[in-house]
Scaffold this motif. Structure first.
Motif, short mmCIF file in Angstrom:
data_model
loop_
_atom_site.label_atom_id
_atom_site.label_comp_id
_atom_site.label_asym_id
_atom_site.label_seq_id
_atom_site.Cartn_x
_atom_site.Cartn_y
_atom_site.Cartn_z
N THR A 21 -8.08 6.38 -1.61
CA THR A 21 -6.78 6.79 -2.13
C THR A 21 -6.08 7.62 -1.06
N THR A 135 -8.68 -0.88 -10.51
CA THR A 135 -7.98 -0.21 -9.42
C THR A 135 -8.20 -0.92 -8.09
N SER A 137 -8.03 -0.27 -4.26
CA SER A 137 -7.99 0.81 -3.28
C SER A 137 -6.94 0.54 -2.21
N VAL A 138 -6.45 1.60 -1.61
CA VAL A 138 -5.44 1.46 -0.56
C VAL A 138 -6.10 1.04 0.75
N LYS A 160 -4.16 -1.35 -11.17
CA LYS A 160 -3.65 -0.07 -10.72
C LYS A 160 -3.76 -0.04 -9.20
N LYS A 162 -3.38 1.58 -5.57
CA LYS A 162 -3.30 2.84 -4.84
C LYS A 162 -2.39 2.67 -3.62
N ASP A 171 3.66 0.65 2.20
CA ASP A 171 3.42 0.52 0.76
C ASP A 171 4.17 -0.67 0.17
N ASP A 191 -0.12 4.05 -8.05
CA ASP A 191 -0.57 5.45 -8.03
C ASP A 191 -0.52 5.96 -6.59
N ASN A 193 -0.94 9.13 -5.72
CA ASN A 193 -1.83 10.28 -5.52
C ASN A 193 -1.21 11.36 -4.64
N ASP A 321 -7.51 3.71 -17.99
CA ASP A 321 -8.01 3.51 -16.63
C ASP A 321 -9.50 3.86 -16.62
#
Length: 362
Positions: A21, A135, A137-138, A160, A162, A171, A191, A193, A321
């Protein structure tokens, strides 16, 4: 129902894939487990992960708080007077919310067992099943797109995503790459974060709206302390904005509501200090017709089971989540919630439905 003993255990479980994240990268899920025993032999279980960058709790601080501060206050107390017990827990030490949450969920586990009811029914019983997101992950756009495609193939139609690392254009490219490979009806939640400034957030979200990327909501776009910035984003975008790290307490929630700084909340037991305080936050949100999400940190099935019971008990909690246990290489407890793809259900077992802890290190 006298509290007779409070024990802690350490647990560490590798993740299937590193979880990245804007705040951190996790490869191993660590946790302190709690076992609370009553004078009648009944046992309740709880969990606290060390999420340094969000709650400030570490493995050592969690274990110390439980064993050296909470246990002396709570041992000998009668759980039939549980409001008094929870107040003792929360007054015993400021902050240390994850440590409090672990003890809190063990106590609620015991209350459900004493009532011979699954905890979600004991707390309100709004629904008997949930649908969790999964989720992404980025990472680089291509890797995120491949991950998203795999999760959809595994039965998840809510993702979701990241974001918040690199430039705003990075992004946007990430979301565009994911949108190209998943069906149009797959729901995307973002998200950040805390990874954007307020002005960057407005620019990024506006661009995504113009590109019609179908974003359901944006979670915590700005730093947790920047409530004015959060309000700026909420008031200058069309996409619903969800506060997460900005909300630990009932007082945080009230400040955000009164300042019209967010459209919804993500309530996490590890931030609130457990179910006792999370119920208060949710009741405040519900009084303003605000819907909420319940999520988790990188927790094992024990902590996520408690969060799921809380979420299922309340009618205005509509977003879930609870994918963290699905990221782990092994189970850590017997029983708990049941996964069928994105569907999360509960057994008829009382309390959290946890039968025991698997091979933990004391």
């Amino acid at each position: 129902m006298i509290i007779q003993q409070i024990k802690t255990f350490k647990k560490a479980v590798p993740l299937n894939k590193p979880f990245k994240t804007a705040l951190r990268t996790v490869t191993v899920a660590e946790a302190i487990y709690v076992e609370v025993t009553l004078d009648n032999g009944m046992k309740g279980y709880g969990e606290a992960p060390p999420t340094h960058v969000v709650t400030g709790d570490s493995m050592a601080s969690i274990q110390f708080a439980i064993e050296e501060v909470f246990a002396p206050q709570l041992i000998g107390q009668d759980l039939r007077y549980h409001d008094h017990v929870f107040k003792l827990l929360h007054k015993a030490m400021v902050r240390n919310t994850s440590a409090k949450a672990a003890v809190d969920m063990a106590l609620y586990d015991l209350l459900g067992k004493a009532a011979n009811m699954p905890l979600y029914q004991f707390l309100g019983g709004a629904r008997s099943e949930l649908k969790t997101d999964f989720t992404v992950s980025v990472n680089e756009p291509a890797e995120m797109a491949a991950d998203a495609q795999r999760y959809v193939e595994n039965g998840f139609d809510v993702l979701k995503i990241k974001v918040g690392i690199g430039s705003p254009e990075d992004d946007i490219r990430r979301i565009q790459a994911i949108r190209k490979v998943v069906p149009d009806d797959v729901v995307l939640r973002l998200d950040a974060n805390q990874g954007w400034s307020a002005k960057d957030a407005v620019r990024i979200i506006g661009r995504m709206e113009d590109l019609d990327l179908g974003i359901e909501l944006i979670e915590q776009p700005v730093p947790a302390h920047d409530i004015d910035g959060l309000a700026y984003v909420t008031n200058h975008t069309l996409t619903p904005i969800m506060a997460d790290e900005s909300i630990f307490s009932l007082y945080d929630a009230r400040r955000i509501i009164e300042g019209r700084a967010a459209d919804m909340f993500n309530i996490k037991l590890m931030k609130a200090g457990g179910i006792y305080e999370a119920l208060k936050i949710n009741a405040l949100a519900q009084s303003y017709d605000m819907t909420c999400m319940v999520g988790s940190m990188i927790e094992t099935k024990l902590g996520v089971t408690a969060a799921a019971h809380f979420a299922a008990s309340q009618s205005n909690i509509l977003y879930y989540d609870f994918d963290a246990p699905l990221m782990l290489k092994e189970e850590t407890v017997d029983g708990g919630i049941v996964y069928d793809g994105s569907r999360v259900t509960f057994t008829d077992a009382p309390g959290l439905g946890i039968g025991g802890i698997k091979s933990c290190q004391h």
